[in-house]
Design an enzyme around this catalytic site. Structure first.
Site, PDB file in Angstrom:
ATOM      1  N   LYS A 207      64.036   1.047  46.005  1.00 10.12           N
ATOM      2  CA  LYS A 207      64.119   2.493  46.880  1.00 10.12           C
ATOM      3  C   LYS A 207      64.231   3.687  45.549  1.00 10.12           C
ATOM      4  O   LYS A 207      64.979   3.690  44.930  1.00 10.12           O
ATOM      5  CB  LYS A 207      66.186   2.378  47.631  1.00 10.12           C
ATOM      6  CG  LYS A 207      66.139   3.694  47.837  1.00 10.12           C
ATOM      7  CD  LYS A 207      67.126   3.669  49.188  1.00 10.12           C
ATOM      8  CE  LYS A 207      67.505   4.755  49.773  1.00 10.12           C
ATOM      9  NZ  LYS A 207      68.839   5.023  50.939  1.00 10.12           N
TER      10      LYS A 207
ATOM     11  N   HIS B 146      70.182  -4.656  58.098  1.00  7.80           N
ATOM     12  CA  HIS B 146      70.512  -3.745  57.217  1.00  7.80           C
ATOM     13  C   HIS B 146      72.051  -4.339  57.309  1.00  7.80           C
ATOM     14  O   HIS B 146      72.836  -4.266  55.543  1.00  7.80           O
ATOM     15  CB  HIS B 146      70.056  -2.382  57.045  1.00  7.80           C
ATOM     16  CG  HIS B 146      70.523  -1.762  56.008  1.00  7.80           C
ATOM     17  ND1 HIS B 146      69.701  -1.595  54.735  1.00  7.80           N
ATOM     18  CD2 HIS B 146      71.751  -0.915  55.308  1.00  7.80           C
ATOM     19  CE1 HIS B 146      70.568  -1.229  53.541  1.00  7.80           C
ATOM     20  NE2 HIS B 146      71.231  -0.353  53.953  1.00  7.80           N
TER      21      HIS B 146
ATOM     22  N   HIS C  48      71.531   0.098  43.605  1.00  6.66           N
ATOM     23  CA  HIS C  48      72.735   0.788  43.781  1.00  6.66           C
ATOM     24  C   HIS C  48      72.067   2.513  42.323  1.00  6.66           C
ATOM     25  O   HIS C  48      72.799   1.471  41.268  1.00  6.66           O
ATOM     26  CB  HIS C  48      73.775   1.399  44.005  1.00  6.66           C
ATOM     27  CG  HIS C  48      73.577   1.032  45.841  1.00  6.66           C
ATOM     28  ND1 HIS C  48      74.935   0.390  45.893  1.00  6.66           N
ATOM     29  CD2 HIS C  48      73.140   0.855  46.128  1.00  6.66           C
ATOM     30  CE1 HIS C  48      75.003  -0.058  46.902  1.00  6.66           C
ATOM     31  NE2 HIS C  48      73.610   0.353  47.549  1.00  6.66           N
TER      32      HIS C  48
ATOM     33  N   ARG D 155      72.688  -6.586  54.743  1.00  6.47           N
ATOM     34  CA  ARG D 155      72.743  -6.667  53.317  1.00  6.47           C
ATOM     35  C   ARG D 155      74.594  -6.315  52.908  1.00  6.47           C
ATOM     36  O   ARG D 155      75.013  -6.419  51.850  1.00  6.47           O
ATOM     37  CB  ARG D 155      71.377  -5.224  52.823  1.00  6.47           C
ATOM     38  CG  ARG D 155      71.956  -4.233  51.235  1.00  6.47           C
ATOM     39  CD  ARG D 155      71.456  -3.370  51.380  1.00  6.47           C
ATOM     40  NE  ARG D 155      70.884  -2.717  50.438  1.00  6.47           N
ATOM     41  CZ  ARG D 155      70.902  -2.482  49.234  1.00  6.47           C
ATOM     42  NH1 ARG D 155      70.059  -4.377  48.862  1.00  6.47           N
ATOM     43  NH2 ARG D 155      70.503  -1.648  48.475  1.00  6.47           N
TER      44      ARG D 155
ATOM     45  N   TYR E  32      81.698  -0.597  49.722  1.00  8.50           N
ATOM     46  CA  TYR E  32      81.944  -1.522  49.867  1.00  8.50           C
ATOM     47  C   TYR E  32      83.579  -1.621  50.187  1.00  8.50           C
ATOM     48  O   TYR E  32      84.068  -2.704  50.078  1.00  8.50           O
ATOM     49  CB  TYR E  32      81.260  -2.455  49.716  1.00  8.50           C
ATOM     50  CG  TYR E  32      79.928  -2.490  50.028  1.00  8.50           C
ATOM     51  CD1 TYR E  32      79.922  -3.126  51.374  1.00  8.50           C
ATOM     52  CD2 TYR E  32      79.190  -1.984  49.255  1.00  8.50           C
ATOM     53  CE1 TYR E  32      78.384  -2.633  51.218  1.00  8.50           C
ATOM     54  CE2 TYR E  32      77.865  -2.087  49.820  1.00  8.50           C
ATOM     55  CZ  TYR E  32      77.308  -2.285  50.536  1.00  8.50           C
ATOM     56  OH  TYR E  32      76.279  -2.400  51.457  1.00  8.50           O
TER      57      TYR E  32
ATOM     58  N   ARG F  40      66.876  -4.672  50.642  1.00  4.51           N
ATOM     59  CA  ARG F  40      66.507  -4.133  52.172  1.00  4.51           C
ATOM     60  C   ARG F  40      64.677  -4.834  52.918  1.00  4.51           C
ATOM     61  O   ARG F  40      64.127  -5.650  52.119  1.00  4.51           O
ATOM     62  CB  ARG F  40      66.005  -2.818  51.467  1.00  4.51           C
ATOM     63  CG  ARG F  40      67.500  -2.256  50.790  1.00  4.51           C
ATOM     64  CD  ARG F  40      66.782  -0.809  50.616  1.00  4.51           C
ATOM     65  NE  ARG F  40      68.098   0.073  49.498  1.00  4.51           N
ATOM     66  CZ  ARG F  40      67.917   0.061  48.170  1.00  4.51           C
ATOM     67  NH1 ARG F  40      67.111  -0.729  47.309  1.00  4.51           N
ATOM     68  NH2 ARG F  40      68.997   0.775  47.223  1.00  4.51           N
TER      69      ARG F  40
END
Length: 292
Positions: free
Chosen positions: A154, A220, A246, A223, A255, A129
């Site tokens: 994150k 982004h 994630h 990514r 995706y 990120r």
């Protein structure tokens, strides 16, 4: 002050710096909107504030952040009932924008400086990120293991990201030219100041336009492109989930919706049952097929 107490409570509960900043900003906007302390508001005020946000066409993702911030604040204040008139905003499923590989080449070819070339090559090749890249330090790069340490991603989780061979070569050249001291990508204000997210986004938009790419995308999107291209190359969702950091596989499942070629590579079960295929063609030869 209420703001200071909320920040201290969030630190104690282990919230990430970016989350603390976002939540306190939400509370500040609520205070300014009504020109009074959040403690003096009523549930109907929160209802009208969310109505205002909807009328302002705020994105669902933005509404979720506001909702989470208010819920935390009033939970810590012992007033959960303040949120009783507002339903939890639901995030609509959207198809994310992705650059194809040709567009990625054009973007990286049109970088104007070594700094831009290394930065955007690293972002695409690792899938990290933008908020993570500005925190990178020289010590986070492990050339021998071909890995990048994301010390606090994150949610405050640490992980390792890929360091591609091409990126590693560019990085070594970058280190010799720019000689960073602390942050890998530093600001024009000094080598002890990290580059800002805003400056990186601005540089990327200039490069995108210079590349003649009409499709809208942000940093982004690199990514998203990283993850989609991995899937197109045959890598499984679990590996992609770990690389992206994630916490929930459901986040990675998006995706599947942006990678039609991945789905088209799947072989129908009909093709694996030769007896059925033989029966179909035998019947066609014996009886013929009529189309009306």
């Amino acid at each position: 002050m209420l703001k200071d107490k909320m920040i201290k409570d969030m630190i104690v509960h282990g919230y990430a710096e970016e989350t603390i900043r976002s939540y306190t900003t939400c509370m500040t906007l609520l205070t300014r909107h009504f020109q009074k302390s959040p403690i003096d508001l009523e549930p109907i005020d929160i209802y009208h504030f969310f109505l205002y946000l909807r009328l302002e066409k705020r994105a669902d993702s933005s509404l979720i952040i506001f909702y989470s911030a208010f819920m935390l604040f009033y939970s810590l204040s012992g007033r959960k009932e303040m949120m009783q008139l507002v339903p939890l905003p639901k995030r609509k499923r959207t198809v994310v924008s992705v650059f194809n590989k040709t567009e990625i080449i054009r973007i990286l070819s049109n970088c104007r400086t070594v700094w831009e070339k290394v930065l955007f090559t690293l972002l695409y090749s690792s899938g990290i990120r933008i908020g993570e890249v500005v925190k990178l330090k020289i010590s986070h790069i492990d050339f021998e293991r071909k890995a990048i340490l994301i010390e606090s991603g994150k949610g405050g989780h640490s992980r390792y990201a890929l360091l591609a061979d091409t990126t590693a070569i560019l990085l070594k050249q970058y280190l010799e030219i720019y000689n960073p001291k602390s942050f890998l990508f530093f600001s024009h204000k000094g080598k002890d100041v990290a580059a800002s997210v805003r400056s990186i986004q601005a540089a990327f938009q200039k490069i995108r336009k210079l590349s003649g790419i009409e499709k809208y995308g942000t940093v982004h999107t690199l990514r998203h492109s990283f993850a989609t291209h991995l899937m197109e190359d045959g890598y499984g969702l679990i590996y992609i989930q770990k690389l992206l950091g994630h916490a929930d596989i459901k986040t990675t499942l998006v995706y599947l919706h942006v990678c039609p070629s991945y789905l088209l590579h799947i072989t129908s079960p009909l093709e694996t049952i030769s007896e059925i295929k033989m029966g179909i063609f035998e019947n066609q030869g014996q009886h013929g097929l009529q189309f009306h």
